[in-house]
Design a protein around this motif. Structure first.
Motif, PDB file in Angstrom:
ATOM      1  N   THR A 102      23.662  47.560  44.048  1.00  0.00           N
ATOM      2  CA  THR A 102      23.021  47.590  42.728  1.00  0.00           C
ATOM      3  C   THR A 102      23.064  46.239  42.039  1.00  0.00           C
ATOM      4  N   LEU A 103      23.995  45.384  42.442  1.00  0.00           N
ATOM      5  CA  LEU A 103      24.235  44.075  41.823  1.00  0.00           C
ATOM      6  C   LEU A 103      24.709  44.176  40.377  1.00  0.00           C
ATOM      7  N   LEU A 104      25.087  45.351  39.930  1.00  0.00           N
ATOM      8  CA  LEU A 104      25.393  45.544  38.518  1.00  0.00           C
ATOM      9  C   LEU A 104      26.885  45.671  38.227  1.00  0.00           C
ATOM     10  N   GLY A 105      27.707  45.186  39.125  1.00  0.00           N
ATOM     11  CA  GLY A 105      29.153  45.251  38.918  1.00  0.00           C
ATOM     12  C   GLY A 105      29.735  46.497  39.546  1.00  0.00           C
ATOM     13  N   GLY A 106      31.017  46.526  39.652  1.00  0.00           N
ATOM     14  CA  GLY A 106      31.711  47.653  40.269  1.00  0.00           C
ATOM     15  C   GLY A 106      33.196  47.414  40.201  1.00  0.00           C
TER      16      GLY A 106
ATOM     17  N   GLY B 187      33.864  43.734  40.354  1.00  0.00           N
ATOM     18  CA  GLY B 187      34.205  43.959  38.952  1.00  0.00           C
ATOM     19  C   GLY B 187      34.919  42.767  38.342  1.00  0.00           C
ATOM     20  N   ALA B 188      35.822  42.154  39.107  1.00  0.00           N
ATOM     21  CA  ALA B 188      36.567  40.996  38.600  1.00  0.00           C
ATOM     22  C   ALA B 188      35.629  39.832  38.293  1.00  0.00           C
ATOM     23  N   ILE B 189      34.673  39.578  39.177  1.00  0.00           N
ATOM     24  CA  ILE B 189      33.726  38.484  38.964  1.00  0.00           C
ATOM     25  C   ILE B 189      32.853  38.760  37.748  1.00  0.00           C
ATOM     26  N   HIS B 190      32.375  39.976  37.629  1.00  0.00           N
ATOM     27  CA  HIS B 190      31.538  40.315  36.463  1.00  0.00           C
ATOM     28  C   HIS B 190      32.333  40.218  35.160  1.00  0.00           C
TER      29      HIS B 190
ATOM     30  N   ARG C 178      28.747  38.261  30.510  1.00  0.00           N
ATOM     31  CA  ARG C 178      27.467  38.960  30.493  1.00  0.00           C
ATOM     32  C   ARG C 178      26.323  38.202  31.161  1.00  0.00           C
ATOM     33  N   GLU C 179      26.437  36.886  31.213  1.00  0.00           N
ATOM     34  CA  GLU C 179      25.369  36.076  31.800  1.00  0.00           C
ATOM     35  C   GLU C 179      25.117  36.449  33.266  1.00  0.00           C
ATOM     36  N   ILE C 180      26.177  36.761  34.009  1.00  0.00           N
ATOM     37  CA  ILE C 180      26.022  37.170  35.409  1.00  0.00           C
ATOM     38  C   ILE C 180      25.292  38.506  35.473  1.00  0.00           C
TER      39      ILE C 180
ATOM     40  N   CYS D 134      21.726  39.364  37.269  1.00  0.00           N
ATOM     41  CA  CYS D 134      21.613  40.423  38.275  1.00  0.00           C
ATOM     42  C   CYS D 134      20.564  41.468  37.870  1.00  0.00           C
ATOM     43  N   GLU D 135      20.510  41.779  36.609  1.00  0.00           N
ATOM     44  CA  GLU D 135      19.497  42.728  36.121  1.00  0.00           C
ATOM     45  C   GLU D 135      18.090  42.175  36.367  1.00  0.00           C
ATOM     46  N   ARG D 136      17.895  40.875  36.171  1.00  0.00           N
ATOM     47  CA  ARG D 136      16.584  40.266  36.454  1.00  0.00           C
ATOM     48  C   ARG D 136      16.261  40.335  37.944  1.00  0.00           C
TER      49      ARG D 136
END
Length: 170
Positions: free
Chosen positions: A25-29, A34-37, A42-44, A48-50
């Protein structure tokens, strides 16, 4: 190329790019993702949403890689790759190797010369650390790249010891 292993937190690495063991999903986990996000801010997530909206509406396929900003991390970029889920009955080592090769390909396209990798697929995707280390290091050694430094950054002592043993055989 110089390949090393260190115990530490990948979100604190001062390298050109850190590799994220992302989910499709590229939307974190959880885990590294999760740690990277969380650390990158929020910029990451917005980047990813784009990517999801424009390039990967079905999600990033296993073995592929794509880059975003690193947000507030000390690195310049995050390279997201989706590792395979381990299977005792199907050999998925080619997919795991592809994560490393494709991440280096993306790093080359960015002009990155230093990259930090986590132990892709060894968390919730259950890839055995011993096998994952062999696949990862061999894939990196066999990839033609301009990256000069690959640093495996491992969070726990056991995983670090396994990766260090494999990288020390260079």
């Amino acid at each position: 190329m110089h390949i090393t292993a260190t115990r530490g937190d990948i979100t604190e690495q001062r390298v050109d790019a850190v590799v994220n063991a992302a989910n499709s999903t590229l939307l974190g986990g959880g885990g590294v993702d999760g740690a990277i996000h969380r650390a990158g801010g929020r910029e990451i997530l917005r980047a990813c949403e784009r990517l999801r909206a424009n390039d990967y509406p079905e999600g990033l396929p296993v073995g592929e890689a794509v880059a975003t900003t690193a947000g507030e991390l000390p690195a310049r970029w995050v390279i997201h790759t989706v590792g395979p889920t381990y299977s005792a009955t199907r050999d998925r080592s080619r997919l795991l190797a592809a994560c490393h090769r494709e991440s280096l390909r993306v790093a080359d396209s960015l002009g990155a010369t230093s990259v930090a990798f986590p132990a892709i697929s060894t968390g919730v995707y259950r890839y055995p650390v011993d096998e994952a280390a062999e696949v990862a290091v061999n894939a990196i050694r066999e990839t033609d790249t301009d990256v000069e430094l690959v640093r495996f950054v491992l969070f726990d002592e056991r995983t670090y010891r396994v990766f260090a043993a494999v990288t020390d055989r260079q």
